[in-house]
Design a protein around this motif. Structure first.
Motif, PDB file in Angstrom:
ATOM      1  N   MET A   1       0.972  -1.079   0.153  1.00 26.57           N
ATOM      2  CA  MET A   1      -0.361   0.111   0.161  1.00 26.57           C
ATOM      3  C   MET A   1       0.794   1.670   0.446  1.00 26.57           C
ATOM      4  N   ALA A   2       0.203   2.070  -1.257  1.00 25.79           N
ATOM      5  CA  ALA A   2       1.034   3.955  -0.742  1.00 25.79           C
ATOM      6  C   ALA A   2       1.107   4.005   0.485  1.00 25.79           C
ATOM      7  N   LYS A   3       2.394   5.328   0.950  1.00 22.39           N
ATOM      8  CA  LYS A   3       2.714   5.337   1.811  1.00 22.39           C
ATOM      9  C   LYS A   3       2.553   7.115   1.783  1.00 22.39           C
ATOM     10  N   ASP A   4       1.190   8.181   2.392  1.00 17.74           N
ATOM     11  CA  ASP A   4       1.701   9.577   1.844  1.00 17.74           C
ATOM     12  C   ASP A   4       2.105  10.519   2.501  1.00 17.74           C
ATOM     13  N   ASN A   5       3.323   9.531   3.735  1.00 24.63           N
ATOM     14  CA  ASN A   5       4.296  10.231   4.257  1.00 24.63           C
ATOM     15  C   ASN A   5       5.549  10.694   3.673  1.00 24.63           C
ATOM     16  N   HIS A   6       5.933   9.974   2.249  1.00 22.34           N
ATOM     17  CA  HIS A   6       6.794  10.445   1.804  1.00 22.34           C
ATOM     18  C   HIS A   6       7.408  12.268   1.850  1.00 22.34           C
ATOM     19  N   ASP A   7       8.416  12.195   1.544  1.00 24.39           N
ATOM     20  CA  ASP A   7       8.189  14.380   1.650  1.00 24.39           C
ATOM     21  C   ASP A   7       9.146  14.506  -0.335  1.00 24.39           C
ATOM     22  N   HIS A   8       7.935  15.005  -0.226  1.00 19.87           N
ATOM     23  CA  HIS A   8       8.326  15.489  -2.169  1.00 19.87           C
ATOM     24  C   HIS A   8       9.100  15.810  -2.346  1.00 19.87           C
ATOM     25  N   LYS A   9      10.065  16.601  -1.721  1.00 21.92           N
ATOM     26  CA  LYS A   9      11.137  17.275  -1.392  1.00 21.92           C
ATOM     27  C   LYS A   9      12.229  16.674  -2.217  1.00 21.92           C
ATOM     28  N   HIS A  10      11.950  14.971  -1.962  1.00 22.09           N
ATOM     29  CA  HIS A  10      13.239  14.399  -2.333  1.00 22.09           C
ATOM     30  C   HIS A  10      12.767  13.531  -3.636  1.00 22.09           C
ATOM     31  N   CYS A  11      11.405  14.212  -4.090  1.00 22.17           N
ATOM     32  CA  CYS A  11      11.123  13.761  -5.617  1.00 22.17           C
ATOM     33  C   CYS A  11      12.194  14.711  -6.645  1.00 22.17           C
ATOM     34  N   GLN A  12      12.176  15.432  -6.081  1.00 19.29           N
ATOM     35  CA  GLN A  12      13.222  16.394  -7.727  1.00 19.29           C
ATOM     36  C   GLN A  12      14.311  15.224  -7.685  1.00 19.29           C
ATOM     37  N   GLU A  13      15.347  15.103  -6.860  1.00 22.55           N
ATOM     38  CA  GLU A  13      16.389  14.197  -6.826  1.00 22.55           C
ATOM     39  C   GLU A  13      16.004  13.023  -7.122  1.00 22.55           C
ATOM     40  N   TRP A  14      14.601  12.349  -7.504  1.00 23.89           N
ATOM     41  CA  TRP A  14      14.352  11.006  -8.108  1.00 23.89           C
ATOM     42  C   TRP A  14      14.560  11.965  -9.651  1.00 23.89           C
ATOM     43  N   PHE A  15      14.081  12.590 -10.367  1.00 21.90           N
ATOM     44  CA  PHE A  15      13.201  13.014 -11.038  1.00 21.90           C
ATOM     45  C   PHE A  15      15.071  13.465 -11.896  1.00 21.90           C
ATOM     46  N   GLU A  16      16.369  14.288 -10.875  1.00 18.96           N
ATOM     47  CA  GLU A  16      17.213  13.977 -11.826  1.00 18.96           C
ATOM     48  C   GLU A  16      17.874  12.799 -12.428  1.00 18.96           C
ATOM     49  N   LYS A  17      17.583  11.674 -11.597  1.00 15.99           N
ATOM     50  CA  LYS A  17      18.066  10.066 -11.625  1.00 15.99           C
ATOM     51  C   LYS A  17      17.158   9.813 -13.281  1.00 15.99           C
ATOM     52  N   LEU A  18      16.167   9.691 -12.764  1.00 13.26           N
ATOM     53  CA  LEU A  18      15.045   9.394 -13.685  1.00 13.26           C
ATOM     54  C   LEU A  18      16.219   8.554 -15.558  1.00 13.26           C
ATOM     55  N   SER A  19      16.490   9.689 -16.036  1.00 15.07           N
ATOM     56  CA  SER A  19      17.128   9.270 -16.939  1.00 15.07           C
ATOM     57  C   SER A  19      18.477   8.155 -16.830  1.00 15.07           C
ATOM     58  N   GLU A  20      19.114   8.483 -15.752  1.00 17.71           N
ATOM     59  CA  GLU A  20      19.989   8.413 -15.538  1.00 17.71           C
ATOM     60  C   GLU A  20      19.530   6.475 -15.342  1.00 17.71           C
ATOM     61  N   TYR A  21      18.379   6.396 -14.714  1.00 14.39           N
ATOM     62  CA  TYR A  21      17.793   4.947 -14.051  1.00 14.39           C
ATOM     63  C   TYR A  21      17.259   4.330 -15.514  1.00 14.39           C
ATOM     64  N   ILE A  22      16.473   5.364 -16.276  1.00 14.44           N
ATOM     65  CA  ILE A  22      16.009   4.667 -17.854  1.00 14.44           C
ATOM     66  C   ILE A  22      17.363   4.508 -18.666  1.00 14.44           C
ATOM     67  N   ASP A  23      18.554   5.183 -19.047  1.00 13.34           N
ATOM     68  CA  ASP A  23      20.013   4.574 -19.238  1.00 13.34           C
ATOM     69  C   ASP A  23      20.705   3.556 -19.136  1.00 13.34           C
ATOM     70  N   GLY A  24      20.358   3.476 -17.461  1.00 16.19           N
ATOM     71  CA  GLY A  24      20.649   2.039 -17.042  1.00 16.19           C
ATOM     72  C   GLY A  24      21.697   1.964 -16.310  1.00 16.19           C
ATOM     73  N   GLU A  25      21.858   3.571 -15.909  1.00 18.15           N
ATOM     74  CA  GLU A  25      23.302   4.058 -15.052  1.00 18.15           C
ATOM     75  C   GLU A  25      23.504   3.203 -13.823  1.00 18.15           C
ATOM     76  N   LEU A  26      22.866   3.267 -13.227  1.00 19.80           N
ATOM     77  CA  LEU A  26      22.482   3.345 -11.636  1.00 19.80           C
ATOM     78  C   LEU A  26      22.882   2.007 -11.576  1.00 19.80           C
ATOM     79  N   ASP A  27      23.489   1.792 -10.157  1.00 19.86           N
ATOM     80  CA  ASP A  27      23.658   0.407  -9.917  1.00 19.86           C
ATOM     81  C   ASP A  27      22.449  -0.250  -9.427  1.00 19.86           C
ATOM     82  N   GLU A  28      22.649  -1.354  -9.278  1.00 20.93           N
ATOM     83  CA  GLU A  28      20.681  -2.083  -8.870  1.00 20.93           C
ATOM     84  C   GLU A  28      20.306  -1.774  -7.244  1.00 20.93           C
ATOM     85  N   PHE A  29      20.906  -1.268  -6.861  1.00 21.14           N
ATOM     86  CA  PHE A  29      20.759  -0.525  -5.106  1.00 21.14           C
ATOM     87  C   PHE A  29      18.869   0.699  -5.228  1.00 21.14           C
TER      88      PHE A  29
END
Ligand SMILES: [Zn+2]
Length: 87
Positions: A1-29
């Motif tokens: 179930m989705a927890k609604d308590n995560h801090d959306h400030k961190h989403c900005q950090e995720w956004f920056e990693k998403l393109s690397e994620y799609i390119d397969g540049e990130l580690d498994e973790f």
């Protein structure tokens, strides 16, 4: 179930990693962390899907030579896109 308590400030950090994620540049973790996050966070999920589609399109157009008629059509589309789409 989705927890609604995560801090959306961190989403900005995720956004920056998403393109690397799609390119397969990130580690498994980090990949697993992103997959976990987008399951719980709709904005990030939508962003990831949009990014994936955009990158797929870019790859397709890079790999193949675009016929002139198609590239003209694409240009027309790109030029008319912001006008025809209410933001
Ligand atoms: Zn998020």
């Amino acid at each position: 179930m989705a927890k609604d308590n995560h801090d959306h400030k961190h989403c900005q950090e995720w956004f920056e990693k998403l393109s690397e994620y799609i390119d397969g540049e990130l580690d498994e973790f980090t990949c697993a962390e992103i997959e976990k996050h987008v399951k719980e966070c709709l904005p990030c999920y939508v962003c990831l899907e949009t990014l994936k589609r955009t990158i797929d399109l870019c790859k397709q157009t890079k790999n193949k030579r675009i016929p002139k008629a198609v590239s003209k059509k694409l240009q027309d589309l790109i030029q008319s896109y912001p006008k025809s789409t209410p933001v």
